[in-house]
Design a protein around this motif. Structure first.
Motif, mmCIF file in Angstrom:
data_model
loop_
_atom_site.group_PDB
_atom_site.id
_atom_site.type_symbol
_atom_site.label_atom_id
_atom_site.label_comp_id
_atom_site.label_asym_id
_atom_site.label_seq_id
_atom_site.Cartn_x
_atom_site.Cartn_y
_atom_site.Cartn_z
ATOM 1 N N THR A 165 37.094 39.525 27.877
ATOM 2 C CA THR A 165 38.119 39.658 27.266
ATOM 3 C C THR A 165 39.853 39.147 27.773
ATOM 4 O OG1 THR A 165 38.992 41.275 27.365
ATOM 5 C CG2 THR A 165 37.029 40.715 25.893
ATOM 6 N N ALA A 166 40.990 38.887 27.456
ATOM 7 C CA ALA A 166 41.756 38.666 27.733
ATOM 8 C C ALA A 166 42.007 40.076 28.486
ATOM 9 C CB ALA A 166 43.332 38.049 26.454
ATOM 10 N N GLU A 167 42.089 41.140 27.688
ATOM 11 C CA GLU A 167 42.377 41.983 28.134
ATOM 12 C C GLU A 167 41.485 42.353 30.037
ATOM 13 O OE1 GLU A 167 41.159 42.480 25.477
ATOM 14 O OE2 GLU A 167 43.044 42.785 24.451
ATOM 15 N N GLN A 168 40.653 42.067 29.676
ATOM 16 C CA GLN A 168 39.539 42.376 31.161
ATOM 17 C C GLN A 168 39.874 40.836 31.819
ATOM 18 O OE1 GLN A 168 36.221 41.312 29.198
ATOM 19 N NE2 GLN A 168 35.011 43.270 29.724
ATOM 20 N N ASP A 183 43.471 40.066 32.215
ATOM 21 C CA ASP A 183 44.526 40.519 32.763
ATOM 22 C C ASP A 183 44.680 41.866 34.103
ATOM 23 O OD1 ASP A 183 47.518 40.710 32.852
ATOM 24 O OD2 ASP A 183 47.126 42.747 31.429
ATOM 25 N N PHE A 184 43.399 42.481 33.372
ATOM 26 C CA PHE A 184 42.957 43.614 34.542
ATOM 27 C C PHE A 184 42.404 42.909 36.031
ATOM 28 C CE2 PHE A 184 39.512 46.184 36.503
ATOM 29 C CZ PHE A 184 40.429 47.305 36.552
ATOM 30 N N THR A 185 42.175 41.584 36.131
ATOM 31 C CA THR A 185 41.203 41.687 36.840
ATOM 32 C C THR A 185 42.580 40.457 37.849
ATOM 33 O OG1 THR A 185 39.352 40.826 36.311
ATOM 34 C CG2 THR A 185 40.119 39.625 38.409
ATOM 35 N N ARG A 186 43.151 40.176 37.128
ATOM 36 C CA ARG A 186 44.741 39.030 37.550
ATOM 37 C C ARG A 186 45.703 40.404 38.443
ATOM 38 N NH1 ARG A 186 45.757 34.931 33.454
ATOM 39 N NH2 ARG A 186 44.443 33.856 33.259
ATOM 40 N N ARG A 187 46.018 41.063 37.991
ATOM 41 C CA ARG A 187 47.173 41.882 37.771
ATOM 42 C C ARG A 187 46.378 42.915 38.978
ATOM 43 N NH1 ARG A 187 46.915 44.764 32.579
ATOM 44 N NH2 ARG A 187 45.581 46.694 34.118
ATOM 45 N N THR A 188 45.129 43.149 39.411
ATOM 46 C CA THR A 188 44.211 43.855 40.855
ATOM 47 C C THR A 188 43.955 43.602 41.914
ATOM 48 O OG1 THR A 188 42.950 44.512 38.909
ATOM 49 C CG2 THR A 188 43.055 45.091 41.185
ATOM 50 N N ASP A 228 31.480 52.024 29.832
ATOM 51 C CA ASP A 228 31.376 50.375 30.061
ATOM 52 C C ASP A 228 30.190 50.107 30.215
ATOM 53 O OD1 ASP A 228 34.104 50.422 29.526
ATOM 54 O OD2 ASP A 228 34.651 50.942 31.956
#
Length: 174
Positions: free
Chosen positions: A64-67, A69-74, A137
């Motif tokens: 998903t877009a949220e996943q 985004d989380f991966t990129r931020r982390t 999850d």
């Protein structure tokens, strides 16, 4: 003459740079972990897995877009001394045959996002050695040793080894 020699050195240096770039790209695809990932013998893997099943992968669902985004931020700002489990695509599947444990069809089947995880492909059958996680999850995580089921002699022999190990397992006395 000196200019020509300098020109040749420059070409050799550029060729070395391109060659090392190609090798670096090739090696980037290999999984590197510390300690290295150990794949136990199939019989041991079958015994230690929560579930063992032959499944057909019908569709790989992207993150998903949220996943993403989380991966990129982390990746951009990783926390120190904290184990991170990145999200990954999941696979829609049908169970062809269960060899061990329940296969909760309600849980997503993780399909690895990188070369250090088990990456599944649409339209293929797999013998999944898996563990199930719990919590909000929860998912089925295929373990290293999971393999494609096809008509090859290697696949047939490996499946027979797993079936034999599960049917002849001797429980330890109390």
């Amino acid at each position: 003459m000196e200019a020509r020699a300098s020109h040749c050195v420059m070409h050799a240096w550029i060729a070395c740079l391109f060659a090392s770039s190609a090798l670096a790209t090739f090696n980037a695809e290999a999984c590197r972990s510390n300690p290295p990932i150990r794949v136990p013998p199939l019989a041991e893997l079958a015994q230690s897995s929560d579930l063992v099943a032959i499944v057909h992968i019908s569709r790989i669902k992207p993150m998903t877009a949220e996943q993403v985004d989380f991966t990129r931020r982390t990746y951009a700002n990783p926390p120190l001394n904290v184990e991170i489990w990145f999200p990954s695509p999941s696979a829609e599947f049908t169970v062809i045959r269960t060899l061990k444990g329940p296969v909760p069809a309600s849980l997503p089947l993780r399909s690895g996002a990188d070369s250090c995880e088990v990456m599944l492909m649409e339209g293929r059958d797999y013998l999944i050695f898996g563990r199930t996680s719990s919590g909000p999850d929860a998912e089925i995580v295929p373990l290293h040793g999971t393999f494609t089921i096809d008509q090859s002699p290697a696949s047939t022999n490996m499946l027979a080894d797993v079936e034999r190990s599960l049917s002849s397992s001797n429980p330890t006395p109390p």
